[in-house]
Design a protein around this motif. Structure first.
Motif, PDB file in Angstrom:
ATOM      1  N   LEU A  20     -13.130  -3.540   1.697  1.00 61.59           N
ATOM      2  CA  LEU A  20     -12.848  -4.831   1.082  1.00 61.59           C
ATOM      3  C   LEU A  20     -12.246  -4.574  -0.293  1.00 61.59           C
ATOM      4  CD1 LEU A  20     -13.152  -7.936   1.101  1.00 61.59           C
ATOM      5  CD2 LEU A  20     -15.430  -7.590   0.131  1.00 61.59           C
ATOM      6  N   VAL A  21     -10.955  -4.745  -0.427  1.00 63.03           N
ATOM      7  CA  VAL A  21     -10.256  -4.471  -1.685  1.00 63.03           C
ATOM      8  C   VAL A  21     -10.458  -5.646  -2.633  1.00 63.03           C
ATOM      9  CG1 VAL A  21      -8.029  -4.022  -2.771  1.00 63.03           C
ATOM     10  CG2 VAL A  21      -8.538  -3.035  -0.536  1.00 63.03           C
ATOM     11  N   LYS A  22     -11.041  -5.364  -3.801  1.00 58.74           N
ATOM     12  CA  LYS A  22     -11.282  -6.395  -4.807  1.00 58.74           C
ATOM     13  C   LYS A  22     -10.106  -6.505  -5.771  1.00 58.74           C
ATOM     14  CE  LYS A  22     -14.626  -8.450  -5.243  1.00 58.74           C
ATOM     15  NZ  LYS A  22     -14.993  -9.757  -4.750  1.00 58.74           N
ATOM     16  N   HIS A  23      -9.508  -5.365  -6.119  1.00 58.42           N
ATOM     17  CA  HIS A  23      -8.360  -5.378  -7.027  1.00 58.42           C
ATOM     18  C   HIS A  23      -7.516  -4.138  -6.797  1.00 58.42           C
ATOM     19  CE1 HIS A  23      -5.915  -6.005 -10.571  1.00 58.42           C
ATOM     20  NE2 HIS A  23      -6.145  -4.751 -10.906  1.00 58.42           N
ATOM     21  N   SER A  24      -6.223  -4.334  -6.794  1.00 63.55           N
ATOM     22  CA  SER A  24      -5.301  -3.208  -6.700  1.00 63.55           C
ATOM     23  C   SER A  24      -3.923  -3.655  -7.127  1.00 63.55           C
ATOM     24  CB  SER A  24      -5.235  -2.670  -5.274  1.00 63.55           C
ATOM     25  OG  SER A  24      -4.278  -1.640  -5.193  1.00 63.55           O
ATOM     26  N   ASP A  25      -3.221  -2.781  -7.840  1.00 66.97           N
ATOM     27  CA  ASP A  25      -1.823  -3.056  -8.140  1.00 66.97           C
ATOM     28  C   ASP A  25      -0.938  -1.929  -7.608  1.00 66.97           C
ATOM     29  OD1 ASP A  25      -2.264  -1.029  -9.941  1.00 66.97           O
ATOM     30  OD2 ASP A  25      -1.424  -2.073 -11.673  1.00 66.97           O
ATOM     31  N   MET A  26      -1.516  -1.111  -6.700  1.00 70.69           N
ATOM     32  CA  MET A  26      -0.756  -0.020  -6.083  1.00 70.69           C
ATOM     33  C   MET A  26       0.285  -0.585  -5.128  1.00 70.69           C
ATOM     34  SD  MET A  26      -3.614   2.756  -4.997  1.00 70.69           S
ATOM     35  CE  MET A  26      -4.469   3.745  -6.201  1.00 70.69           C
ATOM     36  N   LYS A  27       1.326   0.210  -4.900  1.00 71.18           N
ATOM     37  CA  LYS A  27       2.311  -0.165  -3.894  1.00 71.18           C
ATOM     38  C   LYS A  27       1.636  -0.102  -2.524  1.00 71.18           C
ATOM     39  CE  LYS A  27       6.197   1.304  -6.622  1.00 71.18           C
ATOM     40  NZ  LYS A  27       7.272   2.262  -6.850  1.00 71.18           N
ATOM     41  N   GLU A  28       2.150  -0.908  -1.596  1.00 71.49           N
ATOM     42  CA  GLU A  28       1.532  -1.077  -0.269  1.00 71.49           C
ATOM     43  C   GLU A  28       1.275   0.249   0.455  1.00 71.49           C
ATOM     44  OE1 GLU A  28       0.081  -3.763   2.670  1.00 71.49           O
ATOM     45  OE2 GLU A  28       0.972  -4.291   0.742  1.00 71.49           O
ATOM     46  N   GLU A  29       2.279   1.106   0.523  1.00 68.09           N
ATOM     47  CA  GLU A  29       2.132   2.377   1.240  1.00 68.09           C
ATOM     48  C   GLU A  29       1.069   3.265   0.611  1.00 68.09           C
ATOM     49  OE1 GLU A  29       5.958   4.237   1.448  1.00 68.09           O
ATOM     50  OE2 GLU A  29       6.864   2.519   2.447  1.00 68.09           O
ATOM     51  N   MET A  30       1.098   3.365  -0.697  1.00 65.19           N
ATOM     52  CA  MET A  30       0.125   4.191  -1.409  1.00 65.19           C
ATOM     53  C   MET A  30      -1.281   3.636  -1.216  1.00 65.19           C
ATOM     54  SD  MET A  30       0.122   5.127  -5.427  1.00 65.19           S
ATOM     55  CE  MET A  30      -0.997   6.276  -6.151  1.00 65.19           C
ATOM     56  N   ARG A  31      -1.421   2.307  -1.313  1.00 64.94           N
ATOM     57  CA  ARG A  31      -2.732   1.675  -1.162  1.00 64.94           C
ATOM     58  C   ARG A  31      -3.341   1.977   0.206  1.00 64.94           C
ATOM     59  NH1 ARG A  31      -1.732  -3.402  -2.657  1.00 64.94           N
ATOM     60  NH2 ARG A  31      -1.263  -4.136  -0.574  1.00 64.94           N
ATOM     61  N   HIS A  32      -2.556   1.853   1.271  1.00 69.28           N
ATOM     62  CA  HIS A  32      -3.068   2.136   2.617  1.00 69.28           C
ATOM     63  C   HIS A  32      -3.506   3.590   2.752  1.00 69.28           C
ATOM     64  CE1 HIS A  32      -2.452  -1.747   4.365  1.00 69.28           C
ATOM     65  NE2 HIS A  32      -1.169  -1.757   4.034  1.00 69.28           N
ATOM     66  N   GLU A  33      -2.719   4.487   2.199  1.00 72.22           N
ATOM     67  CA  GLU A  33      -3.056   5.911   2.265  1.00 72.22           C
ATOM     68  C   GLU A  33      -4.341   6.215   1.497  1.00 72.22           C
ATOM     69  OE1 GLU A  33      -0.752  10.112   1.400  1.00 72.22           O
ATOM     70  OE2 GLU A  33       0.409   8.263   1.535  1.00 72.22           O
ATOM     71  N   VAL A  34      -4.480   5.616   0.324  1.00 67.22           N
ATOM     72  CA  VAL A  34      -5.668   5.843  -0.508  1.00 67.22           C
ATOM     73  C   VAL A  34      -6.909   5.228   0.137  1.00 67.22           C
ATOM     74  CG1 VAL A  34      -6.714   5.366  -2.754  1.00 67.22           C
ATOM     75  CG2 VAL A  34      -4.319   6.051  -2.621  1.00 67.22           C
ATOM     76  N   ILE A  35      -6.774   4.059   0.745  1.00 64.51           N
ATOM     77  CA  ILE A  35      -7.909   3.424   1.428  1.00 64.51           C
ATOM     78  C   ILE A  35      -8.386   4.298   2.577  1.00 64.51           C
ATOM     79  CG2 ILE A  35      -8.598   1.473   2.867  1.00 64.51           C
ATOM     80  CD1 ILE A  35      -6.824  -0.293   1.046  1.00 64.51           C
ATOM     81  N   GLU A  36      -7.455   4.822   3.372  1.00 67.58           N
ATOM     82  CA  GLU A  36      -7.837   5.707   4.480  1.00 67.58           C
ATOM     83  C   GLU A  36      -8.560   6.942   3.976  1.00 67.58           C
ATOM     84  OE1 GLU A  36      -4.586   6.690   7.063  1.00 67.58           O
ATOM     85  OE2 GLU A  36      -4.036   4.589   7.346  1.00 67.58           O
ATOM     86  N   LEU A  37      -8.050   7.543   2.915  1.00 69.38           N
ATOM     87  CA  LEU A  37      -8.691   8.717   2.322  1.00 69.38           C
ATOM     88  C   LEU A  37     -10.100   8.378   1.841  1.00 69.38           C
ATOM     89  CD1 LEU A  37      -8.750  11.566   0.920  1.00 69.38           C
ATOM     90  CD2 LEU A  37      -7.767  10.405  -1.066  1.00 69.38           C
ATOM     91  N   THR A  38     -10.216   7.290   1.115  1.00 74.42           N
ATOM     92  CA  THR A  38     -11.500   6.889   0.538  1.00 74.42           C
ATOM     93  C   THR A  38     -12.543   6.620   1.617  1.00 74.42           C
ATOM     94  OG1 THR A  38     -10.311   5.915  -1.320  1.00 74.42           O
ATOM     95  CG2 THR A  38     -12.580   5.223  -1.012  1.00 74.42           C
TER      96      THR A  38
END
Length: 104
Positions: A20-38
Motif C-alpha cells: 500500500l503506497v502512501k507517498h511516492s514521487d518516483m517515476k512509474e517504472e522505478m516505483r514498480h521495480e522498487v516495490i517488487e524488491l521491497t
C-alpha cells in the motif's frame, strides 16, 4: 447455526497482503521495480527488520546510485529531505512500514 457463522467472521482479521503506497514521487517504472524488491526482501527477512533495511539499501545503491537510506519497522514517524523523484513510503503485510529515499 447462525451464531457459529457470526463468531467465525468476528475472529477474522483483515491484513493487507499487497503493498500500500502512501507517498511516492518516483517515476512509474522505478516505483514498480522498487516495490517488487521491497516486498521480496521483507518477505524473506520478516523477522529481522535491520537486515531487510540493509539488503534493500545495498541493492538500491548498486542499482540506482549511492546515498540511499531505508527504514523498515512498525510505529515510527519521519521527516526527511530527499532528492526529487527519489522517495517511496509504503506499508506491507499489515503494519510493516518501509520508507526509502535518496539524499546526497
Amino acid at each position: 447455526m447462525a451464531d457459529e457463522g457470526e463468531g467465525e467472521k468476528a475472529d477474522k482479521k483483515i491484513v493487507h497482503v499487497y503493498p500500500l503506497v502512501k507517498h511516492s514521487d518516483m517515476k512509474e517504472e522505478m516505483r514498480h521495480e522498487v516495490i517488487e524488491l521491497t516486498v521480496a526482501v521483507c518477505e524473506k527477512y520478516s523477522a529481522n527488520y535491520e537486515l531487510a533495511a540493509k539488503t534493500i539499501k545495498d541493492t538500491m545503491d548498486k542499482k540506482f546510485g549511492i546515498y540511499w537510506h531505508v527504514v523498515v519497522g512498525e510505529g515510527f514517524g519521519f521527516e526527511v529531505s530527499y532528492e526529487t523523484e527519489n522517495i517511496l513510503y509504503l506499508f506491507f503485510g499489515g503494519n510493516l512500514a518501509i520508507v526509502l529515499w535518496k539524499c546526497s
